[in-house]
Design a protein around this motif. Structure first.
Motif, short mmCIF file in Angstrom:
data_model
loop_
_atom_site.label_atom_id
_atom_site.label_comp_id
_atom_site.label_asym_id
_atom_site.label_seq_id
_atom_site.Cartn_x
_atom_site.Cartn_y
_atom_site.Cartn_z
N SER A 10 -18.85 -1.19 -2.37
CA SER A 10 -17.64 -1.89 -2.82
C SER A 10 -17.69 -2.21 -4.31
O SER A 10 -16.65 -2.40 -4.94
CB SER A 10 -17.45 -3.20 -2.06
N GLU A 53 0.84 -1.21 0.00
CA GLU A 53 0.00 0.00 0.00
C GLU A 53 0.87 1.26 0.00
O GLU A 53 0.59 2.23 -0.71
CB GLU A 53 -0.92 -0.03 1.23
N GLU A 106 -15.93 -0.28 -7.77
CA GLU A 106 -14.67 -0.70 -8.38
C GLU A 106 -14.89 -1.67 -9.54
O GLU A 106 -14.21 -1.61 -10.55
CB GLU A 106 -13.80 -1.41 -7.34
N SER A 129 -13.00 -14.40 -2.48
CA SER A 129 -12.16 -15.29 -3.28
C SER A 129 -12.95 -16.55 -3.57
O SER A 129 -13.91 -16.87 -2.85
CB SER A 129 -10.86 -15.64 -2.54
N ALA A 186 -12.16 -7.38 -1.30
CA ALA A 186 -10.94 -8.17 -1.14
C ALA A 186 -11.23 -9.52 -0.48
O ALA A 186 -10.47 -10.48 -0.66
CB ALA A 186 -9.91 -7.40 -0.32
#
Lengths: 213, 213
Positions: free
Chosen positions: B98, A55, B101, B32, B29
DNA sequence: ACCTGAACACCGTTCAAGT
DNA sequence: ACCTGAACACCGTTCAAGT
């Protein structure tokens, strides 16, 4: 020369520049600590001597991209200054398109970003807006420019024209009586300078209208 | 009940809904293939029976989020319809912050997205714009709304006010004579309904100005 | 037909050790 | 002081095999 390279390789700035170059070349997904280290001929963990985390590196990359561009000086009509500010921000952002994703979670940016704000404030205060509205007006322009770069294409391709046409044409006409027949017109709005300038005109005219209203 | 769950678990839609819930709960994030599969009590590779790739899953998640919202019907003044369209799009996007993005690289979206376009077109054509300009005007609104959601905060926090003030205050006053003293005003533009409504007023006034010009 | 473990080629980062 | 390999806990996806 070998000495120059191996020293010039090893500073936050030089590493950030190399990372930026990698991102420009292969996209944001290609930037990993391991890959960057390999590209710089160092061990992966060496990077952590310069950047605490990935980051931290990304912050430096955004900073490195801020680079060179000069904002306009304010003289002449305030609309001209704002137009130049908006075009300058767009051009600066367009040089590193992959970075727009990074800027999403970095609401303000370094001091360099404020030079555009400063030029815009000079124009808006000069035009007669109070400080609160000058700030709001500039932010509206800022959001329009960032929205354009993030969601529009820089240049329209025939490919995207075709896709937009196909998408609109495939809509059921009873539910979408207007849009289903407007593929061509919609396609023209998906990118390019003309759409950018149209929207910029609209925003500036809207700001101007508040001076007489 | 156990049967219902284990069947209801296993369809593109149900899996996409579960993924969306995970994203809302823990951020993009956290999504997955392995994590999602574990959460649904299936082997990781089972997911690939429903989605060819993770990208395919993400498309379905965006689609699932498009969900329920109804765009406004057009009756009454065209500006009112466009205002309602813009607020509706913002509210829809804000329900799953979110995902903004993900929408970056998906320039158009499914048929549901076009219902807002359709309502806007009805209003703009009714107002007297030709089809080319109606499309451009809606796109300008669209970009402003998406820019707002992507780069502004939904609500301003005291924390972000403090940070903006500190940042502006730290600028050298000789280089930034205006902005260095405008931390408070700048802070107010970084999010919230008031800034959104200000910018929306500006864009709509700018569009309206083109009817008489 | 539907499901899945093992394996491959990747990640960021901690830790302990090298010069 | 500066550098780094090994190891840990993760990724997405291919492939071959299970029911």
């Amino acid at each position: 020369m070998a000495i120059l390279v191996s020293n010039g390789n090893r500073s936050r700035e030089a590493i950030a520049r190399a990372a930026l170059e990698l991102v420009d070349r292969e996209g944001l997904a290609a930037l990993s600590m391991r890959r960057l280290a390999a590209e710089l001929d160092m061990g992966t963990m060496t990077l952590y001597g310069y950047f605490r985390t990935k980051e931290d590196l990304l912050d430096a990359v955004v900073d490195a991209a801020g680079g060179v561009r000069q904002p306009p000086r304010h003289d002449g009509p305030w609309e001209d200054t704002l137009r130049a500010v908006a075009r300058g921000m767009r051009a600066g952002l367009a040089r590193h398109p992959s970075l727009i994703e990074l800027r999403l979670r970095r609401p303000i940016g370094g001091p360099r970003a404020f030079r555009f704000t400063e030029a815009a404030m000079a124009a808006l205060l000069d035009a007669g807006f109070d400080r609160a509205e000058a700030a709001r007006a500039f932010r509206a322009i800022f959001l329009y420019v960032f929205g354009t770069v993030a969601f529009n294409e820089g240049e329209l391709s025939d490919e995207s024209r075709r896709r937009a046409n196909a998408l609109a044409g495939a809509l059921p006409p009873d539910e979408f009586p207007l849009v289903s027949g407007m593929g061509a017109e919609v396609a023209e709005t998906l990118g390019g300078d003309d759409q950018f300038e149209y929207g910029l005109d609209v925003v500036l005219a809207g700001i101007a209208s508040r001076l007489q209203g």
